[in-house]
Design an enzyme around this catalytic site. Structure first.
Site, PDB file in Angstrom:
ATOM      1  CE  LYS A  22      -1.695   1.682   4.102  1.00  8.03           C
ATOM      2  NZ  LYS A  22      -1.482   2.722   4.500  1.00  8.03           N
ATOM      3  CG  ASN A  23       2.276   2.800   3.576  1.00 10.35           C
ATOM      4  OD1 ASN A  23       0.993   2.957   3.322  1.00 10.35           O
ATOM      5  ND2 ASN A  23       2.709   2.575   4.875  1.00 10.35           N
ATOM      6  NE  ARG A  92      -2.091  11.536   8.481  1.00  9.29           N
ATOM      7  CZ  ARG A  92      -2.260  13.032   8.818  1.00  9.29           C
ATOM      8  NH1 ARG A  92      -3.414  13.385   9.544  1.00  9.29           N
ATOM      9  NH2 ARG A  92      -1.262  13.643   9.078  1.00  9.29           N
ATOM     10  CB  CYS A 116      -5.359   9.936  12.122  1.00  9.61           C
ATOM     11  SG  CYS A 116      -3.694   8.886  12.204  1.00  9.61           S
ATOM     12  NE  ARG A 121       0.073   9.828  10.327  1.00 12.30           N
ATOM     13  CZ  ARG A 121      -0.238   8.890   9.733  1.00 12.30           C
ATOM     14  NH1 ARG A 121      -1.402   8.119  10.140  1.00 12.30           N
ATOM     15  NH2 ARG A 121       0.419   8.506   8.933  1.00 12.30           N
ATOM     16  CG  ASP A 304       3.346   1.218   9.499  1.00 12.35           C
ATOM     17  OD1 ASP A 304       2.941   2.126  10.359  1.00 12.35           O
ATOM     18  OD2 ASP A 304       3.611   1.383   8.455  1.00 12.35           O
ATOM     19  CB  ILE A 326       7.292   6.796  14.615  1.00 13.79           C
ATOM     20  CG1 ILE A 326       8.621   5.734  14.448  1.00 13.79           C
ATOM     21  CG2 ILE A 326       6.921   7.462  13.331  1.00 13.79           C
ATOM     22  CD1 ILE A 326       9.772   6.406  13.930  1.00 13.79           C
ATOM     23  NE  ARG A 396      -6.804   3.672   5.959  1.00 15.86           N
ATOM     24  CZ  ARG A 396      -5.910   4.056   7.016  1.00 15.86           C
ATOM     25  NH1 ARG A 396      -6.077   3.788   8.220  1.00 15.86           N
ATOM     26  NH2 ARG A 396      -4.869   4.388   6.532  1.00 15.86           N
TER      27      ARG A 396
HETATM   28  N1  EPU Z   1       6.029  14.596  10.932  1.00 11.75           N
HETATM   29  C1  EPU Z   1       6.066  16.057  11.529  1.00 11.75           C
HETATM   30  N2  EPU Z   1       5.881  16.955  10.304  1.00 11.75           N
HETATM   31  C2  EPU Z   1       5.751  16.561   9.151  1.00 11.75           C
HETATM   32  C3  EPU Z   1       5.593  15.089   8.931  1.00 11.75           C
HETATM   33  C4  EPU Z   1       6.019  14.184   9.872  1.00 11.75           C
HETATM   34  O1  EPU Z   1       6.024  16.252  12.569  1.00 11.75           O
HETATM   35  O2  EPU Z   1       5.411  17.629   8.397  1.00 11.75           O
HETATM   36  C5  EPU Z   1       6.007  13.609  12.041  1.00 11.75           C
HETATM   37  C6  EPU Z   1       4.930  12.735  12.457  1.00 11.75           C
HETATM   38  O3  EPU Z   1       3.849  13.387  13.165  1.00 11.75           O
HETATM   39  C7  EPU Z   1       5.618  11.411  12.992  1.00 11.75           C
HETATM   40  C8  EPU Z   1       6.915  11.502  12.167  1.00 11.75           C
HETATM   41  O4  EPU Z   1       7.278  12.758  11.958  1.00 11.75           O
HETATM   42  O5  EPU Z   1       5.731  11.744  14.611  1.00 11.75           O
HETATM   43  C9  EPU Z   1       7.039  10.698  11.115  1.00 11.75           C
HETATM   44  O6  EPU Z   1       5.817  10.356  10.160  1.00 11.75           O
HETATM   45  P1  EPU Z   1       5.827  10.149   8.677  1.00 11.75           P
HETATM   46  O7  EPU Z   1       5.676  11.486   8.039  1.00 11.75           O
HETATM   47  O8  EPU Z   1       7.232   9.347   8.566  1.00 11.75           O
HETATM   48  O9  EPU Z   1       4.758   9.294   8.599  1.00 11.75           O
HETATM   49  P2  EPU Z   1       3.890   9.119   7.066  1.00 11.75           P
HETATM   50  O10 EPU Z   1       4.540   9.791   6.079  1.00 11.75           O
HETATM   51  O11 EPU Z   1       2.448  10.147   7.293  1.00 11.75           O
HETATM   52  C10 EPU Z   1       4.111   6.982   6.590  1.00 11.75           C
HETATM   53  C11 EPU Z   1       3.363   5.516   6.462  1.00 11.75           C
HETATM   54  C12 EPU Z   1       2.659   4.951   7.734  1.00 11.75           C
HETATM   55  C13 EPU Z   1       3.782   4.838   8.726  1.00 11.75           C
HETATM   56  C14 EPU Z   1       4.991   5.872   8.835  1.00 11.75           C
HETATM   57  C15 EPU Z   1       6.275   5.604   9.628  1.00 11.75           C
HETATM   58  C16 EPU Z   1       2.281   6.060   3.995  1.00 11.75           C
HETATM   59  C17 EPU Z   1       1.148   6.427   3.436  1.00 11.75           C
HETATM   60  N3  EPU Z   1       2.124   5.970   5.492  1.00 11.75           N
HETATM   61  O12 EPU Z   1       3.326   7.858   7.185  1.00 11.75           O
HETATM   62  O13 EPU Z   1       1.940   3.999   7.594  1.00 11.75           O
HETATM   63  O14 EPU Z   1       3.565   4.461   9.919  1.00 11.75           O
HETATM   64  O15 EPU Z   1       5.124   6.741   7.444  1.00 11.75           O
HETATM   65  O16 EPU Z   1       6.872   4.663   8.719  1.00 11.75           O
HETATM   66  O17 EPU Z   1       3.412   5.902   3.706  1.00 11.75           O
HETATM   67  C18 EPU Z   1       0.178   2.515   7.927  1.00 11.75           C
HETATM   68  O18 EPU Z   1       0.406   1.927   6.851  1.00 11.75           O
HETATM   69  O19 EPU Z   1      -0.349   1.850   8.981  1.00 11.75           O
HETATM   70  C19 EPU Z   1       0.924   3.751   8.296  1.00 11.75           C
HETATM   71  C20 EPU Z   1       0.312   4.531   9.329  1.00 11.75           C
END
Ligand code: EPU
Length: 417
Positions: A22-23, A92, A116, A121, A304, A326, A396
């Site tokens: 998915k990701n 998201r 969420c 996030r 995850d 995280i 999802r």
């Molecule tokens: N963060 C910030 N500011 C930002 C972006 C991120 O503070 O602008 C913080 C977040 O709040 C968090 C940390 O940085 O504390 C890491 O978040 P990240 O941005 O890496 O998460 P994401 O990109 O929103 C993706 C996956 C998630 C997975 C995380 C961590 C996708 C679509 N989603 O989320 O997947 O947990 O990376 O590996 O790629 C899931 O599949 O169940 C899922 C939640």
């Protein structure tokens, strides 16, 4: 609303084919927005989040077709650069369209995702980086309103490692004028897979998979044919199931090199793993040993997989310390696991899990995607019947999870409520 019913206590045996990730699929499907023509993607899983992404692309003006796991996205006609609230609140990752829309159409209006279940996030790092590439951004009425002339390459340091942040900026920088350097970039296999797809489109990206990625912007990108990599988290979830049930599962179509930390930790618990050209064979032992984990960006232990691993530790011999670094609220599954008999105490971002000899089936409520998977896993070993409610979270991100478990010998089925 559906529920999943599990009668615990069966050893799982047999083979399972891991679906596309998915990701990895989400940013790659979205990257079609950078091209003027028809992109073809193979191995795209059937998941609610993927359907949401395809609906969003169609909303923006792309032509989208699906035949089984093959998806075609033709973004030539994209002319409505707006991701509405209704789609973003369902998924998201919709925020991934910001970078490509700015790069291709020089404007974007994307609903600001809220928090969420697992954390606040924010997307501040995406927005700051886009501003450094020359975008003008305002937040109005719950929307990110962004516009630019052609984006310009820049040096960008991410304060925190962000997966979708890195992906968003990779896509934006691919069509920017000049060179961008992304520091403290995410190193996840999904980022590498996106970079490879962009390079196949004609981009010039180097260093993906390391913390420093260099992007030499190009004026245009062309459509591609690409395949989605196997889902390392789905694979890890089946590994945990084999370990939990003392089972013997051959995972086909998975990339062990993406699962280093998970494989190492599972081995420490007493699981036997054999990697062969056919896949990974996972055999659970008679006893599960407790080990500690600390979630980290890749190549560390993935957040995850934290909930699934916690279930394993719930029935291990000894005590395990699980630290979630995280997301600030990713222990919501704990209260549900306690209802099934797990002995878990949480202080701040640390859970102390004392192994118990048995879990006992109960009705439980899923709160997010990976939490749902952990509840299904708990059901596989709990004595009696476990009912997992709010299965839409599971849909999802896991393709036909209960069918795959049933083929491995689990007593599991879906019921309409
Ligand atoms: N963060 C910030 N500011 C930002 C972006 C991120 O503070 O602008 C913080 C977040 O709040 C968090 C940390 O940085 O504390 C890491 O978040 P990240 O941005 O890496 O998460 P994401 O990109 O929103 C993706 C996956 C998630 C997975 C995380 C961590 C996708 C679509 N989603 O989320 O997947 O947990 O990376 O590996 O790629 C899931 O599949 O169940 C899922 C939640």
């Amino acid at each position: 609303m559906d529920k999943i019913v599990v009668e615990g206590g069966r050893r799982l045996r047999g083979e399972v084919t891991v679906s596309g990730a998915k990701n990895a699929a989400l940013p790659i499907l979205v990257s079609s927005l950078l091209t003027d023509g028809c992109n073809t993607y193979r191995n795209v899983p059937h998941l609610q989040d993927i359907e949401s992404a395809l609906r969003l692309l169609a909303e923006l003006g792309a032509r989208v077709e699906r035949e089984g796991t093959l998806v075609r996205v033709d973004a030539s006609g994209v002319d409505r650069p707006e991701a509405p609230y209704d789609l973003v609140r369902k998924m998201r990752a919709s925020v991934l369209v910001l970078g490509p829309l700015l790069a291709r159409l020089c404007r974007a209006r994307v609903s600001l995702p809220g928090g969420c279940a697992i954390g606040a996030r924010p997307i501040n790092l995406h927005l700051t980086a886009l501003e450094m590439l020359g975008a003008r951004i305002e937040l109005q009425h719950g929307y990110v309103e962004a516009e630019c002339n052609r984006l310009k390459g820049a040096e960008i340091y991410f304060d925190t490692v962000t997966v979708t942040g890195t992906e968003n900026i990779l896509m934006a920088a691919a069509l920017a004028e000049g060179t961008s350097v992304l520091r403290n970039a995410a190193r996840e296999p999904e980022v590498v897979s996106l970079a490879e797809t962009l390079n196949a489109m004609g981009a010039d990206i180097r260093g993906a998979g390391t913390a420093t990625i260099t992007v030499n912007g190009v004026p245009r990108l062309h459509p591609v044919e690409a395949a989605i990599i196997p889902d390392r988290i789905e694979a890890g979830t089946f590994m945990a199931a084999a370990a939990l049930t003392g089972g013997d599962i051959l995972l086909r179509h998975c990339q062990p090199e993406h699962l280093g930390a998970v494989i190492d930790k599972l081995r420490m618990t007493g699981v036997a793993m054999e990697v062969s050209p056919e896949g990974i064979r996972v055999r659970g032992g008679e006893r599960i040993r407790s080990v500690d984990i600390r979630t980290q960006p890749y190549p560390g232990f993935p957040t995850d997989m934290q909930a699934q691993f916690m279930v394993l530790m719930s029935v291990a011999t000894g005590t395990s310390i699980i630290s979630e670094t995280i997301f600030e609220n990713r222990f919501i599954h704990v209260s549900e696991l306690r209802r099934i008999g797990a002995d878990i105490t949480v202080i701040g971002n640390t859970a102390t899990v004392k192994g118990v000899s048995m879990l006992s089936g109960a009705p439980v409520m899923a709160s997010d995607l990976r939490a749902s998977a952990s509840l299904v896993l708990a059901g596989l070993i709990a004595v009696g019947r476990t009912e997992v409610h709010r299965v839409y979270h599971l849909d999802r991100g896991y393709e036909a999870l209960e069918e795959k478990f049933a083929r491995l010998g689990a007593a599991i089925w879906r019921e309409k409520v």
